[in-house]
Design an enzyme around this catalytic site. Structure first.
Site, PDB file in Angstrom:
ATOM      1  N   GLY A   1       0.819  -1.202   0.000  1.00  0.00           N
ATOM      2  CA  GLY A   1       0.000   0.000   0.000  1.00  0.00           C
ATOM      3  C   GLY A   1       0.855   1.255   0.000  1.00  0.00           C
ATOM      4  O   GLY A   1       2.028   1.225   0.380  1.00  0.00           O
ATOM      5  N   SER A   2       0.267   2.368  -0.414  1.00  0.00           N
ATOM      6  CA  SER A   2       0.979   3.649  -0.400  1.00  0.00           C
ATOM      7  C   SER A   2       0.830   4.328   0.962  1.00  0.00           C
ATOM      8  O   SER A   2       0.069   3.885   1.809  1.00  0.00           O
ATOM      9  CB  SER A   2       0.430   4.558  -1.504  1.00  0.00           C
ATOM     10  N   GLY A   3       1.601   5.389   1.150  1.00  0.00           N
ATOM     11  CA  GLY A   3       1.540   6.140   2.400  1.00  0.00           C
ATOM     12  C   GLY A   3       2.674   5.805   3.347  1.00  0.00           C
ATOM     13  O   GLY A   3       2.739   6.336   4.455  1.00  0.00           O
ATOM     14  N   HIS A   4       3.567   4.899   2.921  1.00  0.00           N
ATOM     15  CA  HIS A   4       4.679   4.456   3.781  1.00  0.00           C
ATOM     16  C   HIS A   4       6.028   4.984   3.313  1.00  0.00           C
ATOM     17  O   HIS A   4       7.057   4.461   3.695  1.00  0.00           O
ATOM     18  CB  HIS A   4       4.740   2.926   3.802  1.00  0.00           C
TER      19      HIS A   4
ATOM     20  N   ASP B   1      -2.033  -8.593   0.344  1.00  0.00           N
ATOM     21  CA  ASP B   1      -0.806  -8.830  -0.418  1.00  0.00           C
ATOM     22  C   ASP B   1      -0.607 -10.327  -0.660  1.00  0.00           C
ATOM     23  O   ASP B   1      -0.238 -10.744  -1.765  1.00  0.00           O
ATOM     24  CB  ASP B   1       0.404  -8.240   0.324  1.00  0.00           C
TER      25      ASP B   1
ATOM     26  N   HIS C   1      -0.333   0.435  10.144  1.00  0.00           N
ATOM     27  CA  HIS C   1      -1.579   1.038   9.673  1.00  0.00           C
ATOM     28  C   HIS C   1      -2.463   1.359  10.866  1.00  0.00           C
ATOM     29  O   HIS C   1      -3.679   1.417  10.759  1.00  0.00           O
ATOM     30  CB  HIS C   1      -2.303   0.097   8.723  1.00  0.00           C
TER      31      HIS C   1
END
Lengths: 336, 336
Positions: free
Chosen positions: A55-58, A111, A220
């Protein structure tokens, strides 16, 4: 929501455009799939391909570790969501050169599912794909259920080792074995002091009362082991280090890599204060730090908190850690 | 105060201990003055010494740019406060090799005073010291009072150029001229979306109402030009880029370095979204980006916001930007 964005539902797309423009020396985006980032160095020589995704945001994870001697292709998901099976599959196809592909990713349900589907598609193309699933987060499940643990910042060390091994000309089996050993020798734990806000939601993803901290929090905002009164850096380091050391266990005379990562909004100054306390504990226990990383290496938007990761070294892992690497998130010269 | 620290009045001391432990390959702390950080590469060859200094809380600035081919010694102040004259003087003494010392720092009253006193002390030792005072922050004073402008993230480019020039074997005059040209060709502007809290104070240093942003804010929360409704990344980029471009001015066919730095709590994702909008505007104006940097290069603890910096290149500056560098805050290979 105090954010510098355009359409909240297009943040990943907009980010990738800027990322490509900024790092065109290192990476490019696949012509057909805009959620696939490929290293410009991926086919400089014939080798095993290294794929990851998440996922993005990391940031810098995951795209920030795509580049020379690390990850060859990254499947990009929405904020905190798995990339599609198609994106993982497109990554695999993009970097296979006949020596097979190592898919090194973190243990999350989405994933796992999408990588499995991607591997089925790749099988039809006769591309050999093997996986290592990072599960370094000690706090996410007890040791007798170790396969349920999540992958966190330890993934960076797994990519570093896998990428270096592939670059050394290793076979797929050798790459997989080294990356698996890297993650088997790695333990992490996180602490959260404040939440983050996913742009499309517009509200914090969880809450932490002032004066408290969540010990063992996930990347998260997954619940930790316990909520505690906010302690000093020294006390937090003591608690986190104890959990990490006891789990592997790390013992006297071990040589280790230490990685402290801020989760987004924690000043780097605090990360060094915390690191110094960890280093003092290790010194006392006669555990030797070979290399240490402190900074925002694996974040969760603007979450306040940090993670502690330790990897026990042997000769093979040390050699892999010493390799030159050039990515947005990690650039280092070859250690002499 | 949600912080990972020990004694709030000792954060700088505690941070420096961790910083030294982590980066002992690159820097060490002076034996006699714990507020002086010295590059391990400072005396690898005979050259002009590069010194800077400033308040803490801006990491990677200032200590994070101490290392190979950049800054040789850094005087470290308290949070957002100037280092002492003694610390600047100790830096100068530590790196002088008879070719003189270039002190490249930012235009703040405390730093100006303390550098001046340090230079008087150095004069008694017959050490030649010359300065460049960074004043890249367009929003901090009108153009006809340019010498009143503050130095912000443009300092990084000044250090990069000065450090590279010294490493090329240049004389003190040549280093000073190149660093002065770097900052003369550089313009910056900041925007703030949220404040930060100095640990010893325990309260935010200023306030920004939700739904608004402060255009032209300084690195320590100095008031900007105006408070505006929070706009989209596209609009913010348009406003910031216009101010920067018009001031130098940057014109068609110019070649530039672009540096976008988060102020601490702004997710790197947003910085890339913003950068993409800036790059689109430059493309439209036929201004060519030679190299771009996006990330937390010059922060203010956990302030929410970012700065935009642009430097116009010529052959000399381009060559300096291409040099290899190895510091905590910036590591890059030599550009072929």
């Amino acid at each position: 929501m105090q954010r510098i964005i355009n359409d909240p539902s297009l943040v990943v797309e907009d980010m990738l455009k800027g990322f490509q423009r900024c790092h065109k020396d290192i990476i490019h985006i696949d012509d057909e799939n805009p959620r696939v980032v490929i290293s410009n160095f991926a086919k400089d020589k014939k080798k095993v391909g290294i794929v990851t995704g998440g996922g993005s945001g990391h940031k810098p994870a995951f795209v920030g570790y795509c580049g020379k001697n690390m990850v060859d292709a990254v499947a990009v998901g929405e904020i905190f969501s798995s990339p599609t099976a198609k994106s993982f599959y497109d990554c695999i196809r993009a970097v296979d050169q006949g020596m097979g592909v190592a898919c090194l990713y973190g243990n999350y349900a989405g994933d796992n599912m999408n990588v499995k589907m991607a591997m089925e598609l790749a099988e039809d193309d006769d591309i050999e794909v093997r996986t290592v699933v990072a599960n370094d987060d000690v706090a996410s499940a007890p040791k007798d259920e170790i396969s349920k643990r999540r992958g966190v910042a330890g993934e960076i060390l797994m990519w570093k080792v896998g990428g270096a091994k592939a670059n050394q000309g290793a076979s797929l089996d050798e790459v997989i074995n080294a990356a698996q050993k890297a993650i088997d020798n790695t333990r992490s734990v996180g602490v959260g002091l404040g939440p983050c806000t996913i742009p499309a939601n517009g509200k914090p993803n969880f809450s932490i009362e002032k004066g408290t901290m969540e010990f063992g929090i996930g990347h998260h905002g997954e619940p930790g082991i316990r909520v505690e009164p906010l302690a000093s850096a020294k006390e937090i380091a003591k608690e986190m280090t104890a959990l990490v050391l006891d789990d592997l266990p790390f013992v006297s005379n071990d040589e280790v890599v230490v990685l402290v990562s801020g989760l987004g909004a924690t000043p780097v100054m605090e990360q060094y204060i915390f690191f110094d306390e960890v280093a003092a504990i290790l010194e006392e226990k006669n555990i030797h730090i070979y290399k240490s990383y402190v900074g925002n290496y694996f974040t969760s938007l603007e979450m306040n908190g940090l993670t502690l990761t330790m990897m026990k070294l042997d000769d093979e892992l040390r050699k892999c850690m010493d390799e030159e690497v050039e990515t947005m998130g990690l650039t280092q010269f070859r250690r002499k």
